[in-house]
Scaffold this motif. Structure first.
Motif: not given
Length: 541
Positions: A423-436, A463-476
């Protein structure tokens, strides 16, 4: 991976295409059938000889020719035992081997001989190598000479094909692995996948397939099932099967495109998943799901599901049926309406999403490619599906990919990862749109991810790692407050750069900036006066 073997294999494919071109079939709708049947016939022929060479009765045979000679010398009883000794390896009668047909190519009526061999091999191996099509089966081969309209050219056409096949050997390729055969497969079908984007014929880039597989099962797994309800040519399920370990999983697929299913079967055979061929189904997943529980009353559920479902397609002929009470339980969020002017724009991916959620085992995991617009869409069906993913505690995270990651569509895509093992209560949201980086593919432009960028996405996510403007662990709770938005950008922390300064430094900075403003105001007044004088001069003139 042996580059020399790869290049020789690709060269053989090119020669088969040249034969088709020489007989007027280049870019013909039948070309893919001729190429894939010829290629597969040769592969199965060489695979059988390769496996025969491992048997005790073939000890001492050096080379393919010696194995073939020994095979032809076996009596009927010895040949009858081969299916038990070779397992799922296709059995080709001695008179239907490539070597035997090569020796008969100058006979009158060779085209008929060639086709009869293909049809005979298909019939002999139907129990293992057929694809289910409703209550019937699509066999391994249907013959190739029928595509030549002028009958007098058919013998020459089949003779040209058998010469290409006899001049090549897969013997050294069988020691190669997934990376080798995935490249061969992609090269084999690349010219016949130009209509990707129509239902059931999506071709998913290997970068996305790898990301999905390595996030879903980073440590592999054993004795599990893998499913794709819109499998296309099988890129996703094969990448995941490789990550799990080819002997550790059973693959199940369904797709309503006959071409896609033929490619799917070929892909499974090349990648050592012959045991899963019985689970490849050619049928409409939405109307007639074929993978059911033993009593046939409910959907079969799976350990892993991967899918890149068609985003939009014309389902007008079955839309009302799918919206009826009969399907109400499966399409619990609703069935999208048919756009009045563009029926082919019906958002059927929403129905696949619901089907996938209901096809997950209690501890199952899934990764699904969706249009990025789904992450924030406010329509009832989209919102209801996102609510279900969060409220049930199975949303593990989302990765938004760069634009043009698919060369054939400009639609931005994201990957949703679901997990019912906890059961999760947080989700890792990632914006990789600037890569490539961009590269030209035909008339289109495609974004290509470097190996390091692919590794970054996978490592940061796992690793469920937060990085500035790339990934964030969002609380449900935050996700719910934002109307169940899955867009990473809405959760990034807004950071303001500042530095400590003394009161004296502050006054100096303010005086400097005020001086700049006074200069700008003075310049503005001067320009205004100049404009007024010019307008006055115009009026006087």
């Amino acid at each position: 991976m042996n580059t020399a073997i790869l290049n020789s294999t690709l060269a053989m494919i090119d020669k088969l295409k040249t034969v088709c071109a020489d007989f007027g079939l280049a870019n013909d709708s039948s070309e893919y059938k001729i190429i894939t049947e010829s290629f597969l016939y040769k592969y199965l022929n060489d695979r059988m000889l390769h496996e025969l060479g491992k048997l005790p009765e073939f000890e001492g045979c050096k080379g393919v020719s010696a194995i073939g000679e020994r095979y032809r010398s076996l009596d009927a009883d010895a040949r009858a035992m081969l299916p038990y000794e070779l397992g799922t390896t296709a059995i080709i009668r001695p008179e239907w081997t490539v070597a035997a047909l090569f020796n008969r190519q100058n006979e009158e009526g060779f085209a008929k001989t060639f086709d009869e061999a293909l049809l005979g091999i298909a019939a002999d191996n139907i129990d293992v190598y057929a694809v289910k099509a409703g209550a019937e089966s699509i066999t391994l081969f249907q013959g190739v000479s029928r595509f030549i309209v002028e009958e007098y050219k058919r013998d020459g056409f089949c003779s040209a094909l058998i010469n290409v096949l006899a001049d090549f050997s897969f013997a050294d390729a069988f020691s190669q692995g997934y990376d080798f055969f995935s490249q061969v497969f992609e090269y084999l079908i690349k010219d016949y996948n130009k209509d990707s984007g129509s239902y059931g014929e999506y071709f998913t880039p290997h970068a996305i397939a790898s990301i999905m597989a390595r996030i879903l099962a980073p440590e592999g797994d054993s004795d599990v099932t893998v499913y794709d309800p819109a499998a296309g040519s099988g890129t996703l399920v094969l990448a995941l099967a490789h990550q799990l370990g080819e002997g550790n999983c059973t693959v199940y697929t369904q797709d309503r495109s006959q071409k896609a299913n033929e490619f799917m079967r070929l892909n499974l055979i090349l990648n050592g998943q012959v045991a899963s061929l019985a689970n490849v189904v050619h049928d409409d997943t939405l109307v007639s799901p074929r993978h059911l529980t033993k009593d046939g009353t409910a959907l079969k559920t799976f350990d892993y599901i991967v899918s890149n479902p068609p985003f939009k397609a014309d389902f007008s002929s079955s839309r009302d049926l799918l919206a009826s009470e009969k399907y109400g339980k499966r399409f619990w969020a609703g069935v999208p309406k048919i756009p009045a002017k563009n029926p082919d724009k019906m958002a059927i991916y929403l129905m696949f999403l619901q089907h996938i959620v209901d096809s997950m085992k209690p501890g199952g995991r899934a990764a699904i490619v969706v249009p990025t617009g789904f992450l924030t869409a406010k329509s009832r069906i989209e919102t209801t599906i996102r609510e279900n993913m969060v409220d049930s505690g199975m949303l593990r995270g989302v990765v938004s990919m760069p634009s043009n990651i698919f060369a054939n569509t400009g639609t931005n895509v994201s990957i949703i990862f679901l997990d019912r093992s906890k059961q999760y209560d947080k989700a890792l949201l990632m914006d990789a749109s600037k890569l490539g980086s961009k590269e030209k593919v035909g008339k289109n432009q495609r974004t290509v991810l470097a190996d390091g960028e692919i590794a970054r996405i996978i490592d940061v996510f796992n690793r469920v790692e937060e990085q500035d403007d790339f990934s964030v662990l969002a609380d449900y709770d935050d996700i719910k407050a934002k109307r169940y938005s899955f867009s990473a950008g809405q959760y990034f922390e807004v950071k303001i750069e500042y530095e400590d300064i003394t009161p004296e430094q502050f006054r100096e900075e303010m005086e400097t900036r005020m001086g700049t403003l006074r200069d700008l105001w003075a310049e503005g007044e001067r320009l205004q006066q100049e404009i007024e004088e010019q307008m006055k001069a115009v009026r006087l003139a």
